[in-house]
Design a protein around this motif. Structure first.
Motif, mmCIF file in Angstrom:
data_model
loop_
_atom_site.group_PDB
_atom_site.id
_atom_site.type_symbol
_atom_site.label_atom_id
_atom_site.label_comp_id
_atom_site.label_asym_id
_atom_site.label_seq_id
_atom_site.Cartn_x
_atom_site.Cartn_y
_atom_site.Cartn_z
ATOM 1 N N ALA B 78 75.935 47.367 34.698
ATOM 2 C CA ALA B 78 75.657 47.148 36.105
ATOM 3 C C ALA B 78 76.971 47.064 36.914
ATOM 4 N N THR B 79 76.919 47.807 38.286
ATOM 5 C CA THR B 79 78.117 47.831 39.005
ATOM 6 C C THR B 79 78.119 46.430 39.577
ATOM 7 N N SER B 84 83.642 50.972 41.183
ATOM 8 C CA SER B 84 83.138 52.400 41.286
ATOM 9 C C SER B 84 82.344 52.376 40.151
ATOM 10 N N ARG B 85 81.443 53.618 40.407
ATOM 11 C CA ARG B 85 80.366 53.504 39.222
ATOM 12 C C ARG B 85 81.032 54.147 37.712
ATOM 13 N N LEU B 86 82.275 54.957 38.051
ATOM 14 C CA LEU B 86 82.904 55.613 36.725
ATOM 15 C C LEU B 86 83.555 54.250 36.153
ATOM 16 N N SER B 87 83.940 53.396 36.702
ATOM 17 C CA SER B 87 84.583 52.378 35.690
ATOM 18 C C SER B 87 83.457 51.616 34.987
ATOM 19 N N ILE B 88 82.277 51.782 35.044
ATOM 20 C CA ILE B 88 81.456 51.221 34.008
ATOM 21 C C ILE B 88 80.890 52.010 32.803
ATOM 22 N N GLU B 94 77.805 53.404 25.635
ATOM 23 C CA GLU B 94 77.382 52.862 24.558
ATOM 24 C C GLU B 94 75.876 52.591 24.592
ATOM 25 N N ILE B 95 75.684 52.016 25.679
ATOM 26 C CA ILE B 95 74.140 51.474 25.691
ATOM 27 C C ILE B 95 73.088 52.666 25.654
ATOM 28 N N ASN B 117 73.705 54.405 35.299
ATOM 29 C CA ASN B 117 74.993 54.955 36.202
ATOM 30 C C ASN B 117 76.208 54.776 35.265
ATOM 31 N N PRO B 118 77.510 55.641 35.387
ATOM 32 C CA PRO B 118 77.596 56.682 36.464
ATOM 33 C C PRO B 118 76.678 57.808 35.872
ATOM 34 N N VAL B 119 75.554 58.134 36.481
ATOM 35 C CA VAL B 119 74.381 58.839 35.917
ATOM 36 C C VAL B 119 74.861 60.584 35.518
#
Lengths: 306, 306, 306, 306
Positions: B78-79, B84-88, B94-95, B117-119
């Motif tokens: 989750a953000t 930023s979406r990219l940071s996750i 992996e998930i 995300n990031p989609v």
């Protein structure tokens, strides 16, 4: 809310049935000179209660209609076979004038939808006879033609109808103008969506759409489901104050250079009827055709009111 | 038909609820590592049976999902706040990889919708991990951004959202491109619909839309209803083989000059997934912005797969 | 029409989303002490415009709510885990009283739906604080329990939920009474529909239903979709003047021998709220259980108003 | 899924329109000996695409029907005025037999819905001619009569139709039995819901319902909306595997003491057709009337197959 439908023939009764299935109104009144017909249709339509949120449908009279939010006028003279819509104008005008007069005498102050043909003339007749603000009288006009154009393009191009922006404007009749220069498929012009798209394709589709009603009449003797669909779509836009943009026949006052008649242009529809008339961006041939269409309606209106 | 939703958090469970109310599937399977959560959500969602045609909702496992027509992957990291979406990306990848691998091991051959995300990265990850034909993997991409752009324009201009053609393309993230040159209101360009429309208006609306998700997260901690709406819209287009044209994140192979990544462009969606990718007609600034957006996604994808 | 929802937590926002998808209102107002939360939820819910006829959703205040046709009160103290609903009564009563007082100060005269727990007490509190005719204040009561009982029976017997007539009456809480003697499956009593049906089956199903909310709370921390469904169902019955018969918490004046408290019995619901309270035909054990349930609520109400 | 409708008259085309508005199928095939009529109706119905998720409607032939999930047979000889349904049996039987034979020759293996009159005989004819498992052939039977009974009671008592449990069983015709002993209003018997309810009330309502179709035919020449509604309801139950309990005409094998004919009793309907036939709990007069009804159908079937 309440809707009243004047004229319980195929169009009126099918509209009542579709409105039931869409659960748009709590009360639906059917009115017809043939009271037995209105009662039979009200009874038959009532059974749709089994599929939808309940609504009360009954055969009523003008005092019932006067308290409706929307009155739909489907009564008029019927076209026979490939007979021109204009040829039945005089008889229809008498009927519409009579309905509107009786309705106004009961104090109606809602929105009026005119589906009687020739619809551009009948919309003008209803505005004159009612004394209502012209924005409150909406002719179904070329909405059905537009739905057919969208559908024909969607079918040909393999996309959903609601991915197609396409409008027919002008007279709801032989002079209707399919505004191909404005067509967008998912936002793309036809020539970009389908590089080998040609003027011949447009001509063929325009012909198909223009002849659509005639072919249906040829096969089944009248049209009902398409017109009912168009009427329901207008009701939705009004009842829910949508701000939908749909072609509708409305009194023009200089829009696209046309005045003094009712004709279809794209309109913003909301709770107060026609909120704004839009002037589409047309190419030269389309402008010509639109003015030719206007001339035909103007002439017919003149003979009607002569 | 059957749909399976992997990830029973806010987005997954809200999607299940909306799918119930829309009566789109007969069977809805919820899967989550937290089996107690999946069971609780399935039970809570089941009560919607009272409002719609009945559907069977249960907490299941990958063998159940493998027999679904559509699998929706909402699981991911989750953000947090304005992160930023990219940071996750790494954690989410992996998930998603794990979910997809388990699903394919059970023999899945349907359509996959990626909402994690990031989609744009996760769609690429899912295509690679699944070995499915890329057209069968649909990222929600900028569909939600596009719905917000339509809504923002509709609200500002006083028309219905479905009277607005407007699309956001590119990355579902800070570099998304609102393609204003393509906007049509009832078929009219913005400048024609509203003569005093200015570039400043566009800038403000673009900012509003871009910040939309952040503001929602700021206020409620996450987003759910909007994303669920976008997922349901894609499901409808697939289940009913609509040929709808919606922006979706998909693997590009030269479209609009972009290759090797997943990014949102308008797509025709049908029973087989992404039937065709359309290349929108953009102005120069929009082309630049789209390529800049592609570069950002390309760089992120490279670090992810490094 | 307009609906206002006071309390933009999980129940309130999910109700707004479901109302959007059902297209029941044109205007939805969300009110919360946490204005940022209300704004975030209104924004998130608005995106559902893409799936339904458009509605306007916004974060508003009591003057907006006062002009609504229906106000839904979901604000209240939340139950924690398996905590009894009665234990949070005092705190909830303060919140409900405050909401109702502010609403009435703005001149509200519509229908009030109470979903705050313990709902039987809060309905009584709302009636007292509002001074509204008791028939205009509808507690969600055992409607959700009844939907769960129908669903549990339908699932067990392999029939559709709407083929099951089954009602839970009494307190929405641990003393609720599942009236099995009244259950009909397609018109048949349980023992005739399924000859080997036993009292043990009933006991197990009653336990499942009674524990339903606790299990959901255990798994996800709160309930939302089921409650929202029940609220939407009541809204439909009122907005469309249906004459639906649903269990609802309402002020009793001798019905089934109970007076002076709010408790759920089957009610006819229409535009004016609770049109009539029905007295179900119960067996002796059920009558006993119902009076025991009434005694519990009466005692709790007395301590609350002491 | 796909549905095929054999017979594009009023009932067939109205059914197609209602199925469009309910978005129940992706493909709708209309078949009629009068191919021009089928084409006209398909075209007219297609315009409903504007109001619903898109579906493809076309005038097709038996090979198209053979691949449908459900085939609806509306073709048959029409009743004229107050003519008895039995009197048209022989002519209808020829038509139904021919349709079924052609359909089976193309390899049909789905569910068949029979709406041709006299429906109890035609259901028997279709089972015999098709060789399908009897559970896969569903006659509309007294479903429409039951909807009318529910509606009549609801209207009289001021409640919603879906708050009324009421069924007509036996022949769809003059000997139909309104099972008043089974009626429940929100779970209450009539005498408890309305203490002054009398046998005279029941007699009047039964007469109204029995004459319903005749009055509609008297007023409009045929019935369409009600029958279409009943057919759509059966389609929903099958397509969504609902487990709905509806009266339907089905081959009886000892249920309620009747064998060897098709007659309406309450049935559980699901994906495989008639999942189970229920035996309602009747009073002595109703049992007598049901057996008298069975005798009439048995005699008519004997003369038909003689």
């Amino acid at each position: 809310g309440r809707v009243a439908i004047i004229g319980a023939g195929h169009v009126g009764s099918t509209t009542a049935y579709a409105l039931m299935l869409r659960a748009l109104f709590r009360e639906i009144v059917l009115i017809d000179n043939d009271a037995g017909l209105a009662r039979a249709e009200a009874r038959d339509v009532s059974d749709a209660n089994a599929l939808a949120r309940p609504a009360h449908v009954w055969a009523g009279d003008y005092p019932d209609a006067a308290r409706a939010d929307i009155v739909i006028i489907t009564a008029g003279a019927a076209t026979q076979g490939a007979q021109s819509r204009l040829s039945i104008a005089t008889r229809s005008a008498e009927i519409v004038r009579q309905c509107v007069t009786r309705l106004m005498a009961e104090g109606f102050s809602g929105i009026m939808i005119i589906a009687a043909n020739p619809v551009d003339l009948m919309t003008a007749v209803a505005i004159a006879a009612s004394g209502l603000e012209p924005a409150r009288v909406i002719g179904t006009g070329t909405l059905l033609d537009s739905l057919r154009l969208q559908h024909a393009l969607a079918h040909r191009l393999g996309v959903a109808p609601n991915a197609v922006h396409a409008m027919v404007i002008g007279e709801h009749g032989d002079s209707a103008v399919a505004a191909f220069s404005n067509v967008r498929i998912g936002g793309l012009p036809l020539s970009r969506f389908q590089p080998d798209w040609s003027v011949a394709d447009e001509a063929q589709i325009a012909t198909d759409v223009r002849n659509g009603a005639y072919r249906i009449i040829e096969g089944k003797g009248y049209t009902s489901f398409g017109v009912a669909t168009a009427i329901v779509r207008i009701c939705e836009a009004v009842v829910r104050n949508e701000g939908a943009i749909l072609p509708a026949s409305t009194q023009l006052n200089g829009e696209s250079g046309i005045s003094g008649i009712c004709l279809s242009l794209p309109c913003i529809l909301g709770a107060s009827g026609i909120v704004r008339i839009l002037e589409p961006d047309l190419d030269e041939a389309e402008i010509c055709a639109l003015h030719a269409s206007a001339a035909i309606v103007r002439k017919a209106l003149a003979s009607l009111t002569a």
